[in-house]
Each structure stands twice: as structure tokens, then as C-alpha cells.
Design a protein around this motif. Structure first.
Motif, PDB file in Angstrom:
ATOM      1  N   ASP A 126       0.521  -1.024  -0.020  1.00 21.25           N
ATOM      2  CA  ASP A 126      -0.342  -0.230   0.129  1.00 21.25           C
ATOM      3  C   ASP A 126       0.592   1.221  -0.006  1.00 21.25           C
ATOM      4  OD1 ASP A 126      -2.401  -1.560   0.097  1.00 21.25           O
ATOM      5  OD2 ASP A 126      -2.370  -1.365   1.949  1.00 21.25           O
ATOM      6  N   ALA A 127       1.631   0.755   0.601  1.00 19.76           N
ATOM      7  CA  ALA A 127       3.549   2.618   1.128  1.00 19.76           C
ATOM      8  C   ALA A 127       3.499   3.079  -0.328  1.00 19.76           C
ATOM      9  CB  ALA A 127       3.833   2.104   1.785  1.00 19.76           C
ATOM     10  N   ALA A 128       3.925   1.276  -0.971  1.00 18.91           N
ATOM     11  CA  ALA A 128       4.488   1.787  -2.190  1.00 18.91           C
ATOM     12  C   ALA A 128       3.628   1.989  -3.568  1.00 18.91           C
ATOM     13  CB  ALA A 128       4.947   0.081  -3.212  1.00 18.91           C
ATOM     14  N   VAL A 129       1.975   2.276  -3.177  1.00 21.80           N
ATOM     15  CA  VAL A 129       1.345   2.340  -4.468  1.00 21.80           C
ATOM     16  C   VAL A 129       1.515   3.727  -3.915  1.00 21.80           C
ATOM     17  CG1 VAL A 129      -0.851   2.561  -4.930  1.00 21.80           C
ATOM     18  CG2 VAL A 129       0.033  -0.300  -4.773  1.00 21.80           C
ATOM     19  N   ILE A 130       1.033   4.255  -2.368  1.00 22.49           N
ATOM     20  CA  ILE A 130       0.366   5.561  -2.252  1.00 22.49           C
ATOM     21  C   ILE A 130       1.978   6.257  -2.760  1.00 22.49           C
ATOM     22  CG2 ILE A 130       0.467   7.781  -0.343  1.00 22.49           C
ATOM     23  CD1 ILE A 130      -2.053   5.812  -1.368  1.00 22.49           C
ATOM     24  N   GLY A 131       3.660   6.084  -2.564  1.00 22.94           N
ATOM     25  CA  GLY A 131       4.872   6.511  -2.398  1.00 22.94           C
ATOM     26  C   GLY A 131       4.467   6.855  -4.063  1.00 22.94           C
ATOM     27  N   HIS A 132       4.663   5.823  -5.098  1.00 26.60           N
ATOM     28  CA  HIS A 132       5.335   5.535  -6.316  1.00 26.60           C
ATOM     29  C   HIS A 132       4.072   5.195  -7.320  1.00 26.60           C
ATOM     30  CE1 HIS A 132       9.112   5.701  -4.311  1.00 26.60           C
ATOM     31  NE2 HIS A 132       8.583   4.167  -3.450  1.00 26.60           N
ATOM     32  N   GLY A 133       2.815   5.520  -7.062  1.00 32.32           N
ATOM     33  CA  GLY A 133       2.211   5.039  -7.861  1.00 32.32           C
ATOM     34  C   GLY A 133       1.967   3.397  -8.329  1.00 32.32           C
ATOM     35  N   VAL A 134       1.438   3.338  -9.169  1.00 30.41           N
ATOM     36  CA  VAL A 134       0.609   2.236  -9.791  1.00 30.41           C
ATOM     37  C   VAL A 134       1.743   1.305 -11.262  1.00 30.41           C
ATOM     38  CG1 VAL A 134      -1.080   1.563  -8.350  1.00 30.41           C
ATOM     39  CG2 VAL A 134      -1.418   2.676 -10.832  1.00 30.41           C
ATOM     40  N   GLU A 135       1.881   0.841 -11.582  1.00 29.57           N
ATOM     41  CA  GLU A 135       2.844   0.495 -12.779  1.00 29.57           C
ATOM     42  C   GLU A 135       1.473   0.671 -13.514  1.00 29.57           C
ATOM     43  OE1 GLU A 135       3.373  -3.557 -12.121  1.00 29.57           O
ATOM     44  OE2 GLU A 135       5.360  -3.257 -10.603  1.00 29.57           O
ATOM     45  N   SER A 136       2.432   1.246 -14.968  1.00 28.26           N
ATOM     46  CA  SER A 136       1.227   1.965 -15.813  1.00 28.26           C
ATOM     47  C   SER A 136       1.149   0.998 -17.517  1.00 28.26           C
ATOM     48  CB  SER A 136       1.223   3.869 -16.287  1.00 28.26           C
ATOM     49  OG  SER A 136       2.295   3.081 -16.612  1.00 28.26           O
ATOM     50  N   GLY A 137       2.048   0.147 -16.935  1.00 27.02           N
ATOM     51  CA  GLY A 137       2.331  -1.056 -18.485  1.00 27.02           C
ATOM     52  C   GLY A 137       2.555  -0.158 -20.354  1.00 27.02           C
TER      53      GLY A 137
END
Lengths: 545, 369, 269
Positions: free
Chosen positions: A439-450
Motif C-alpha cells: 500500500d505504501a508503495a502504491v501511495i508513494g510511487h504510484g502503480v505500474e501503468s504498463g
């Protein structure tokens, strides 16, 4: 009146009622009551609607069932039992099955509904537990729920014994064996319950009045109280956009939620009918009449009693004789301890948690299980404990089906019952922290866009984009678990009063371990790549007071 | 909920609608929130109606579902009349027809309503304020005052005689229901004594030892007929073949051994020609322990898997049972039938508080348990 | 030449000669005897040529465990006195010859050489060794001639503790098990009762009479052929599978329904 006028029959009926009881004021406040939407919020309704089906089908069954243990010679239409001596209860249960149109369907639906009633309560209780929805101000409703679960087990036990077939009798015999093993009062309880020696001629009619009158009456009262409290306190909601501890966001009771609840009732009813039609349950005609002299291989209780059966099977043969009195530990411990651990643990958990965290505030936002790792681990650990006992309750079927040694299932179970919960605790705790990190990674770095991008240096990277707003809001719903302001707050190292004794120290220690923020959501990192993402669709929301 | 429209008839739009996320206006609402919002009015700001094409499709689909439910419902009634019960085949057909129709009707209704909600009703969220559950200080104060005032008015605090006699009066009435429960139990109270004896200890009416008879046929057993080693038989007392109370304690498992197989734990004086009788009632919680393996001489209880060694006095070799199955003294009468010469030396069946170590007592007195 | 001489002096040689002679006499007898008597004679004592054939079969397929003369070895028990019924039961149900040593010999497809004829020969040979229970006649095991209700009472008193109330089988100690009775033929059920194969105890004819055994067979066969009026039988093993179905089918179905009802589907703008 922008939606046109209310049709006359409805308007006149409603004003008739309103003139007399002032229903309008109540409806004014409640018709548009908000119910948050989440699939897991419907799990409790499985139990609620199963209960309604139980009342309906049960009433039908009472019209034909004869709760007496007098002996009759069977002369119904089931050929292989013709001329066999049996109790009237069993004969009338056979009559319902084979000589009453729809009788078999009602019997089967009643039994399936009973299984779904308890199963529904269990999944509902697990949902409430793992999301912390039992926290203040909902402790009372949690306690009512624990009471309901206990009563449901009792209701199941009494109902299971009524048809007086060989399988139900085996359950009754075990009940008697457990009751008579109680110290001091065992023989008294048994002789009073059975009106003399086991099995006597009274127990079916006594269980009948408990099963159809007393316990359902209490269940009904408690369910009503459960509903009223839920209504008054309003439902918890999952964290998300615009959802705070001070509001409740969702569909209005009328018409959307009402229709959804109606649909879910139909689903539950339909699923029970489906099972009652296509899956045979408790085929009492195959079991034969009860006699304490016989038993079938693989005699099992219904699933919700399986954990007690399992714990009885697991126990080594301990028995103490002191001063001419007997303490059959190999019965008492397995019959009382797991049940005690599970039920007392459930009942006390909200209060223990409050004691540990010192948290006295109201909570209306459901916690995601990962965000309270110790609670989730304790829960999974308890589920594992229960599950192993449950599984062991079927160890003879497991041994027969998978061709393993019956004795080894017991040996393995004796180890697993201690190791399993510990391993489950550890694994769950790690998993929770791992999920929090992600979760922290998603908040901090966003999600992979492909989207793969080649940098001027020749390096390939995947573009990260900020998460969808709704998801981000869901994740940001996390709050730190409170820790008691004790040792750490008092900078000079003098703990406050009440925290100085060994209990206080333990409390401080527990609080520190249990609470706090293990993996902070760190949203301050700049995003690696700011791809243009739309702000998503706006939640179509209305605010009203 | 009845759909009384009383509140709906109020003019709406009194409270400004707002989109979630905008700051909340002052919380001047009633405790549970007021509710005069009228969603039937599709002009309400923030409520977007479903587009007409979707709604139309939804209507058609829901109507189809409801029609299926209607037909299935009729099918249920028709099945009730058309399919009789009375034997297994007929019951199977009837159950399938009735249950199938009911299932289809209910699930079709469910599906129809879901489609209705999802495709026709507008989708939006309402936001309601929550307020602390606790009532405000003023209210609490008022309640506390009123309570004290009422207590004072009633005089219950000032007049101890009144209070004490009232409490005293309640006591016996509170106990009365408990007293009424006494006759749930039998008139005697020497329960442990009952549990110590079985009908095997009683002679028959003509003063003879009680015969062992085959469960299910009631035929007495000639020892010479029970002659195949590895044989077992479920045995009940003569004259009590259908007395469940007697059977709950007195049912036996009769086993035929080759003489050399019997070990020291078994009392040979209580056997006859390799035939041994044990109580069938498990000493754990009372299930009939009767799974017998003639190769290993294990008796297994199917309920909790207590395992007894039948060749060695039925001593426990596995599982939660703490005591061996009691052995019954048997012999043959002058016609060659197996009879019980005495009752079990110890109480059969599950342990109970007053049981004590009956085995040790018997051994002390020089007997065999 | 030497080998033949050696064989001639073998202690078994005279039995072989005797058997051969008996076989010849028997063979001759069968040619002249009226056909009706053949079956009876074979059942009564085992025809001599059957015995000889049976011995041959025995030496090929059974002797490695049960000993050359069926006297038993460390691997297999003595078969002297077990009777034709035991052979018929074990071989016709595929349990013997054993494929792998284990807690218990499982029912399996019969070996390729096994057929009615070879079973009869093998049975005749074992019967000739020391008597024992014989194979029941078709009449003795005809389910149609039994009384189901009476049989059910005996079945519940003596069988279901291991085989379960409909003969679905169950676990015994240390990996042993009571097999399901779904595939057992009436003859095999009868034979199992009188011979007590493996861990199963014996129910001899003097205690449970042949008529009572036929009643039990009538019940077992009747109940297993009986349809399940309430839908799928779920293995007819009681609440374990019922609980599984309640959770796997019931709760899953309702969770799916809940997900459908609450699923977010954005409305079109």
C-alpha cells in the motif's frame, strides 16, 4: 410534489396509520436512511434470512411432527422400515418425508437453512472481527452477536436430536456423556434433562419445546435488538473517498437498499430451496430408529459442532480419581476448553483491545484487516485453531477417503493444534505487513501503468502513475492504532498511576506491540513519472442532512 | 416499512444538496438525519437517471425474470396437485418438481430485483452526518435529576421497611420457578446407584440367570453355535430387547477367541470356551464401541476412536477413553445357552463424578474389574 | 530324464498321481453322469479335475505367499480350512492375488486369468485341503427372497458400525478400513459374513442363520439401489459432506450474489 401525487389507496392508508400512530415522523427520519455498500456487509443477512426461512419451514414441520418417544410399529410408505419398532417422533419424521407432499422439501430446506444460518453468522462475525467493526460504540451489538452464535449452536443441537434417528441419537448420547462428566452436578443435570436414566422418554419433547419455543423466542428477541442497534448506530463503512468517521455514505434505504435487501432475501431463500431440492440432507430413513445399542461408522454432528467432536477425538485419555470422585478430563477439557476459548475470546476481545490500546473513541470506519496486523493474526490464529478441530472432527472420513491411518490423523492433529495457530499467527502477521508495504508503495510511487519508456540513457523503465482516486482514498483510510499514553509520553520515565504494577507494565508492553503505525503510508515521495491521469469519475454524491 | 408517503408530501429542496467532498454545512440535523429527499423526482440535482436505453433493457429483463417467477410459482402449485408422494420414486419426483419450481421462482425474483436496482434505479450516494452516540450533557443531567427526584418521591430511599420487605417478598417468588423444575428429574435421587447397576444383575422372573440374546432377532445364543473364532455379536439382555434405558447400559459385544489368543487382562473365569462378553458402551462418552478387527482384536469406538484390546481385558490402547470396557461374567446354563452369572463388577459407560475408581475398589476386594 | 525321475520321487508325487487318477475318474464320471448333477457334485466336494487345475493355479499365483501347500508363510496366512467361500470372495473381488503389501488388500479389477471357471477350480482345491465354508447358492443370496426390514435391523446391529448405515464404508485403526459395499455382489456379502476376510469378524450360520443373512443382503442391496429422493446423495456419509456443501455451494453462491448486488457499475452520463 415533483414526482406527482401519491396514489389514493396508499395515501389514505398511510394517513389512517399516521393519524393513529404518527408513523410519518418515523418514516421521515428513516425512509432515506443511508446504508453503505459493500458485499461483505450483506453476509449477516444470510443468517437473518436463513432464520426467517427456518421459522417458515419449521412451522410447517411442527404441523406434522409428533415430539414423543412412545414406541410404535412403523407402517408408513418407506418399505425397508416397515414393521420396525421405533419412536413416534421418528415415525412422524418419516411420515413428513414420504407421506406429506412437500414434506421432504421442507425438512431438507429447514436443515440446509440451519447450516446456512450458523455459517452465515460465522462469516458475518469474521467480517466484523477482521474489520474492527465491533469497536466502540458497537461492543453491545458484538456481545449480542456472540450470544446469538452460542444460542444458534444450542438450537442446532436440540433440533438435530428431534427426529430420534440413529445418527441424532449418537449426538444425544455424546451430549449425555459430556453432561454426566461434569464435576458435582453431572449426574443431576443428566437425570433432570432426561427425566431419569438415559435415554428415557422425555428428552425429545423437552428438546422440542426448547427448540421451537424458548430458544427461537430468545433468538428472535436478540436478532431484533441486533437490528435496532445496527439501525440506531448506523452501519460502519469502508474507508474511501469522502467517507469519514463523522458521516455515512451510501444508498438510501428507500428504494435502493430496500430492493437490494429484498433481492438478497430471495437469493438466500432461493439458495436454500436449491440445496433442498438437489442435495439430500440428513436422510433419516437410511439411519434407522435410535437405539443406544447401535451406531454407524462415520457418525458426525452437523458442521458447527464438528470442532467439539474434533477436540474430543484429539484428547489423550486423562482421568483423575480423587477421594472417591472422578474427574474425566478426557471429556471435560475437550468439551469445555475450546468452546470456552472461542466464545469467551470473542466476547472479551473488544474490551481487551480497548484495555490494551486505551482507545475510548468511537469508530465508524471499518479497518482493513492488514492495517491492524495483530488483530488479524489473532483472528486467523483462532480460525486455524477452530479449523483444525473441525477437520479432526471428520478424521475418520478423512482416513477412509484418503486411505491414511486413522491413528496418524490423531497424532498429527495433536501436534497441529498447538503448532498450527502459532504458524498462522506468524504468517498472517508477515502478510499484513507485506500488504501494508505494498500500500505504501502504491501511495508513494504510484502503480505500474504498463507503459514502458526508454530513457535517454538507454535504460528502460515502466511508467508509474498515481493510483486511482478511489483506491488511494481507500488506502488512506488507514489510521494508526492508538497506544496508551504511558511510559513513552511521560518523558521523565515515570509511568502514570495504574501503570506501575506488573499488570500495568504488561499492558504498556502489549500496547506498544499491538498499536502504533508499523508501516507508515508515506505519500510524500514524488512520483517517478507524472503521466497525466484523469481525476477519475466523480463519485456521484449528494450531501444531505 | 410501509410506504407511507406522509413525509414525502413535504416540500423538498429545503436542504441544499451538495456533492460529496464539499464542506459540510452546519450540522443542524436531527439525530438520525432527516429524510425528505425524494428520489422519485429525477430532477433532483446530483441524481442522474439511468439512460433510457439501459432502463428500457433493464425493464425488459426484469419483466422477463418476474414472468419466469410467475410461471414457476404456478408450476409449484401445479406440482403439488399433480405429483403425489407415497414411495421413494414418487417422493423424488415430487421433491424435484416442488423444489425446482420454488428455486426457479425465488432466484428469478431475486435476479429481477437486482436487475431493477442496477439498471433502472439511479445510482448515487447519499451522505448523512453521524453524531456521537452519547446524549449531550444537558440531557444526562436532566435524566439524573429526574431519576433522583423520582426516587425521592417514591420514598424507596427514605423508608427502609418498605424497601426491605419488598426485596424479601421477591426472593421466594424468584425461587419458585426453580422449585418447579424439581420434577423434571425422577423421584429418586440416588443417581449414582442407578448408574452402577444394569439388568444383567437381576435374575429373570423364574429365578434363573439372564440369557444373552442376539440383538435384532432376540434369539438366545447356544455357546456351541458361537464357534467360529473371530466372530462377534451384538448382544442384549433377554426380556429387555427393546428397553432403551436398559440397553443404554447393558448392551454387550460378544467375541469368540481361540483360547490361546486371550491375554492376562481378561478374566478367564468370566469367559466360556473362548467367548468373552464386554460392555458395548464406550467408557468415554457412551457410544456403542463395536468396530471389531478380528486380526488385531481391536475394538474401536466410531465416535472418538478410543481403541480397546479385546484379547487383553479390553484395555485402552488408543484414544480418549480412560478405562477398559467392563467385562461381564458369563457362563452356560444347563441347556447350553449363554447367560450372565452376575452384573458388571464396575459401572459401564461414561465416567461420572460419583463413580470413583471403581476398578481399584474391586481389585482391593480381591475381585477382577 | 533325470528331472522326471526326481519329480517322481518327490513326496508330493503320490498325491499328484492320486489327484491325476481322481481327475481321470472324475472326468470320466462327468462324461457319463447326467448334467444336472454336475454342479451339485462340484460344489459338494470340488471336482477332481477342478482340484487339480486349482492346485496348478494356486501354485502359479498364490503359493509364493501362502506356501506351496497353502500352509501359510510369513507373507500370507494358511488357507487350510478357510473354505471355498473365502477363495471365491477374495479372488472374485480382486483382493487376491495381492498386488502390493499394505494395511489391507483393496478391492480391484480381477487378474486376467480370473474367471468363473478358474475361481471354481481354485476354490475346489482349497476346499479339498481342509473343508470350510462353501460358496452359497444363488437362492441363498437372492435379495428378492429376503425381508428388508428384518435384514435392516440385523444390519444396524452388526454391520453399520464399520460399514456405515448404507454400506459406504469407514475407517478402522492403523490404516485399515471397512470397504464400501457398493460393488459387493450378494454372494460376496454372504461369503464375507461367513469367512471374516481380513479384519472383518465372522458371522457364522449357526448364529446369524442363512435366512437372516439373506434378509441382510436384501436390505444392503435394496438400500444401495434405492434412489435418493432428496437430490444428490452426497456420498451418503452424513453431515461431513453436507457441511462441505453448505460452505462450498451455499455460502459461495450467496457471496457471489452479494458481490453482484453491491458491484459498482458506473451509470452512463
Amino acid at each position: 410534489m415533483s414526482a406527482g401525487s401519491v396514489p389514493k389507496p396508499i395515501a389514505s392508508t398511510s394517513s389512517f396509520i399516521d393519524d393513529r400512530i404518527g408513523a410519518g415522523n418515523f418514516l421521515k427520519r428513516n425512509l432515506r436512511k443511508v446504508f453503505p455498500d459493500h458485499w461483505s456487509f450483506l453476509l449477516g443477512e444470510i443468517a437473518l434470512y436463513s432464520f426467517i426461512v427456518l421459522l417458515l419451514t419449521g412451522t410447517f414441520l411442527t404441523f406434522f411432527f409428533k415430539p414423543t418417544m412412545g414406541h410404535v410399529i412403523y407402517d408408513g410408505s418407506y418399505e425397508p422400515l416397515k414393521g420396525v419398532m421405533m419412536s413416534e417422533a421418528y415415525a412422524s419424521a418419516l411420515h413428513i418425508s414420504f407421506d406429506v407432499r412437500g414434506g421432504l422439501l421442507m425438512r431438507q430446506m429447514h436443515h440446509w437453512a440451519a447450516l446456512l444460518f450458523v455459517a452465515g453468522m460465522m462469516v458475518h462475525a469474521l467480517r466484523v472481527f477482521f474489520t474492527g467493526a465491533y469497536r466502540k460504540p458497537r461492543e453491545l451489538n458484538w456481545l449480542i452477536g456472540v450470544g446469538l452464535l452460542t444460542l444458534a449452536l444450542l438450537e442446532g443441537l436440540t433440533g438435530y436430536s428431534l427426529p430420534d434417528d440413529l445418527l441424532s441419537g449418537a449426538g444425544l448420547r455424546i451430549t449425555e456423556g459430556v453432561a454426566i462428566s461434569l464435576p458435582l452436578v453431572g449426574t443431576w443435570i443428566t437425570f433432570f434433562l432426561f427425566g431419569g436414566e438415559y435415554p428415557g422418554e422425555d428428552v425429545v419433547s423437552r428438546f422440542y419445546s426448547l427448540h421451537i419455543l424458548l430458544i427461537p423466542g430468545i433468538l428472535l428477541a436478540l436478532i431484533t435488538a441486533h437490528m435496532i442497534l445496527m439501525w440506531v448506530q448506523k452501519h460502519t463503512q469502508m474507508p474511501g473517498k469522502g467517507r469519514t468517521n463523522n458521516n455515512v455514505v451510501g444508498a438510501p434505504f428507500y428504494p435502493a437498499f430496500m430492493a437490494k435487501a429484498g433481492a438478497y432475501f430471495m437469493f438466500t431463500f432461493g439458495a436454500i430451496a436449491l440445496l433442498g431440492t438437489f442435495a439430500q440432507i440428513n436422510p433419516i430413513w437410511l439411519f434407522g430408529p435410535y437405539t443406544p445399542a447401535d451406531i454407524s461408522a462415520g457418525s458426525q454432528p452437523d458442521f458447527y459442532m464438528g470442532f467439539l467432536e474434533g477436540s474430543l477425538r484429539l484428547m489423550p485419555a486423562w482421568e483423575i480419581n480423587v477421594l472417591g470422585f472422578t474427574l474425566p478430563l478426557s471429556v471435560l477439557i475437550p468439551a469445555l476448553v475450546p468452546m470456552g476459548i472461542v466464545m469467551t475470546g470473542l466476547a472479551l476481545y473488544p474490551f481487551i483491545e480497548q484495555w490494551v490500546t486505551g482507545d475510548r473513541s468511537e469508530h465508524h470506519i471499518a479497518e482493513r484487516p492488514r492495517n491492524n496486523p495483530h488483530r488479524t493474526s489473532i483472528g486467523i490464529s483462532a480460525v486455524t485453531f477452530y479449523g483444525i478441530l473441525w477437520l479432526l472432527g471428520a478424521n475418520d472420513e478423512i482416513a477412509a477417503f484418503f486411505h491414511v491411518s486413522l491413528n496418524w490423523t490423531t497424532y498429527v492433529g495433536r501436534v497441529l493444534i498447538f503448532v498450527g495457530p502459532a504458524v498462522a499467527y506468524f504468517v498472517t502477521y508477515r502478510m499484513c505487513l507485506g500488504l501494508q508495504r505494498s500500500d505504501a508503495a502504491v501511495i508513494g510511487h504510484g502503480v505500474e501503468s504498463g507503459v514502458i519508456k526508454r530513457l535517454p540513457s538507454g535504460e528502460y523503465i515502466e511508467v508509474h502513475v498515481p493510483p486511482n482516486e478511489a483506491i488511494e482514498a481507500h488506502m488512506r483510510g488507514k489510521t494508526a492504532i492508538p497506544v496508551i499514553t504511558g511510559t513513552s509520553a511521560d518523558g521523565d520515565g515515570i509511568p502514570p498511576k495504574g501503570m506501575r504494577g506488573p499488570l500495568g507494565k504488561l499492558r504498556a508492553k502489549l500496547s506498544k506491540a499491538y498499536g502504533g503505525e508499523k508501516i507508515p503510508l508515506d505519500g510524500e515521495h514524488p512520483h517517478e513519472e507524472h503521466a497525466a491521469v484523469g481525476s477519475g469519475e466523480d463519485d456521484k454524491s449528494l450531501t444531505r442532512h | 416499512m410501509t410506504d407511507s408517503n406522509h413525509d414525502i408530501e413535504q416540500p423538498d429542496g429545503r436542504v441544499p444538496k451538495r456533492v460529496i467532498g464539499t464542506p459540510s454545512p452546519a450540522a443542524d440535523t436531527a439525530l438520525l438525519g432527516t429524510g425528505e429527499q425524494h428520489a422519485g423526482d429525477l430532477d433532483v440535482p446530483g441524481v442522474t437517471p439511468q439512460n433510457e436505453a439501459t432502463a428500457k433493457k433493464g425493464e425488459k429483463f426484469a419483466a422477463l425474470c418476474f414472468t419466469i417467477a410467475l410461471i414457476a410459482g404456478i408450476g409449484f402449485i401445479v406440482s403439488y396437485v399433480a405429483f403425489q408422494v407415497g414411495d421413494i420414486e414418487k417422493t423424488k419426483v415430487s421433491n424435484l418438481a416442488l423444489g425446482g419450481a420454488l428455486t426457479v421462482a425465488l432466484l428469478a425474483l431475486a435476479a429481477g430485483i437486482v436487475v431493477w436496482v442496477r439498471m433502472i434505479m439511479p445510482k448515487y450516494n447519499l451522505v448523512q452526518e453521524r453524531h456521537p452516540m452519547a446524549s449531550d450533557g444537558q440531557a444526562r443531567e436532566y435524566v439524573a435529576e429526574t431519576f433522583l427526584q423520582g426516587a425521592a418521591e417514591s420514598g424507596i430511599t427514605k423508608r427502609p421497611l418498605l424497601r426491605r420487605t419488598l426485596l424479601l417478598a421477591a426472593a421466594p417468588l424468584g425461587l419458585a420457578p426453580l422449585v418447579l423444575l424439581r420434577d423434571l428429574g425422577p423421584s429418586y435421587a440416588d443417581f449414582p446407584k442407578k448408574l452402577r447397576h444394569t439388568v444383567w444383575g437381576e435374575k429373570t422372573k423364574d429365578g434363573k440367570h439372564r440369557k444373552l440374546v442376539v440383538e435384532g432377532t432376540g434369539a438366545p445364543i447356544r455357546a456351541a453355535d458361537f464357534n467360529s473364532p473371530g466372530g462377534i455379536l451384538s448382544v442384549v439382555p433377554e426380556g429387555y430387547e427393546h428397553d432403551l434405558n436398559a440397553l443404554a447400559k447393558a448392551t454387550l459385544i460378544l467375541i469368540k477367541f481361540r483360547p490361546e489368543e486371550i491375554k492376562s487382562g481378561t478374566n478367564l473365569n468370566w469367559t466360556h470356551d473362548g467367548i468373552v462378553a464386554y460392555s458395548k458402551i464406550c467408557t468415554h462418552v457412551g457410544c456403542p464401541a463395536a468396530l471389531y478387527e478380528q486380526t488385531t482384536h481391536h475394538i474401536l469406538c466410531p465416535c472418538h476412536q478410543s481403541t480397546f484390546d479385546a484379547a487383553d481385558g479390553a484395555k485402552v490402547i488408543f484414544g480418549p477413553a480412560a478405562r477398559p470396557l467392563p467385562q461381564l461374567p458369563i457362563a452356560v446354563d444347563n441347556e447350553g445357552y449363554l447367560v450372565a452369572t452376575a452384573d458388571f463388577a464396575v459401572p459401564p459407560g461414561p465416567s461420572f463424578w460419583e463413580r470413583g475408581d471403581a476398578e481399584a475398589e474391586v481389585r482391593e476386594n480381591g475381585g477382577h474389574a | 530324464m533325470n528331472r522326471i525321475t526326481a519329480r517322481r520321487r518327490h513326496p508330493l508325487a503320490r498325491y499328484a498321481v492320486l489327484l491325476l487318477a481322481l481327475g481321470l475318474v472324475g472326468g470320466f464320471y462327468t462324461l457319463v453322469a447326467p448334467p444336472g448333477e454336475r454342479a451339485d457334485a462340484a460344489i459338494a466336494a470340488g471336482r477332481a479335475d477342478d482340484v487339480a487345475q486349482g492346485k496348478k493355479l494356486f501354485e502359479q499365483s498364490c503359493a509364493s505367499c501362502h506356501g506351496l501347500n497353502a500352509e501359510g508363510t510369513a507373507q500370507g496366512p494358511s488357507l487350510v480350512g478357510v473354505g471355498a467361500a473365502a477363495v471365491d470372495f477374495q479372488v472374485s473381488s480382486g483382493r487376491m492375488p495381492l498386488a502390493n503389501p499394505g494395511a489391507q488388500a483393496p478391492r480391484k479389477p480381477t487378474a486376467p486369468w480370473v474367471n468363473d471357471e478358474t475361481i471354481k477350480q481354485l476354490s475346489a482345491y482349497i476346499q479339498s485341503l481342509g473343508g470350510g465354508p462353501t460358496v452359497p447358492t444363488q437362492e441363498q443370496v437372492d435379495p428378492a427372497k429376503g425381508d428388508k426390514a428384518k435384514g435392516g435391523e440385523l444390519f444396524r446391529a452388526n454391520c453399520i458400525q464399520c460399514h456405515n448405515f448404507v454400506g459406504a464404508g469407514g475407517a478402522l485403526t492403523q490404516g485399515k478400513y471397512a470397504p464400501p459395499l457398493h460393488e459387493a455382489t450378494p454372494t460376496q456379502i454372504y461369503e464375507a459374513m461367513i469367512t471374516g476376510p481380513q479384519a472383518m469378524p465372522v458371522f457364522n450360520d449357526s448364529i446369524i442363520t442363512p435366512e437372516q443373512k439373506r434378509d441382510m443382503i436384501a436390505y444392503i442391496v435394496g438400500v444401495r439401489e434405492e434412489p435418493n429422493p432428496g437430490g444428490a446423495g452426497l456420498g451418503r456419509i452424513g453431515p461431513v459432506t453436507e457441511g462441505l456443501v453448505a460452505w462450498i455451494a451455499g455460502i459461495s453462491l450467496l457471496v457471489l450474489a452479494a458481490i453482484w448486488i453491491t458491484a459498482k457499475k458506473r451509470q452512463a452520463h
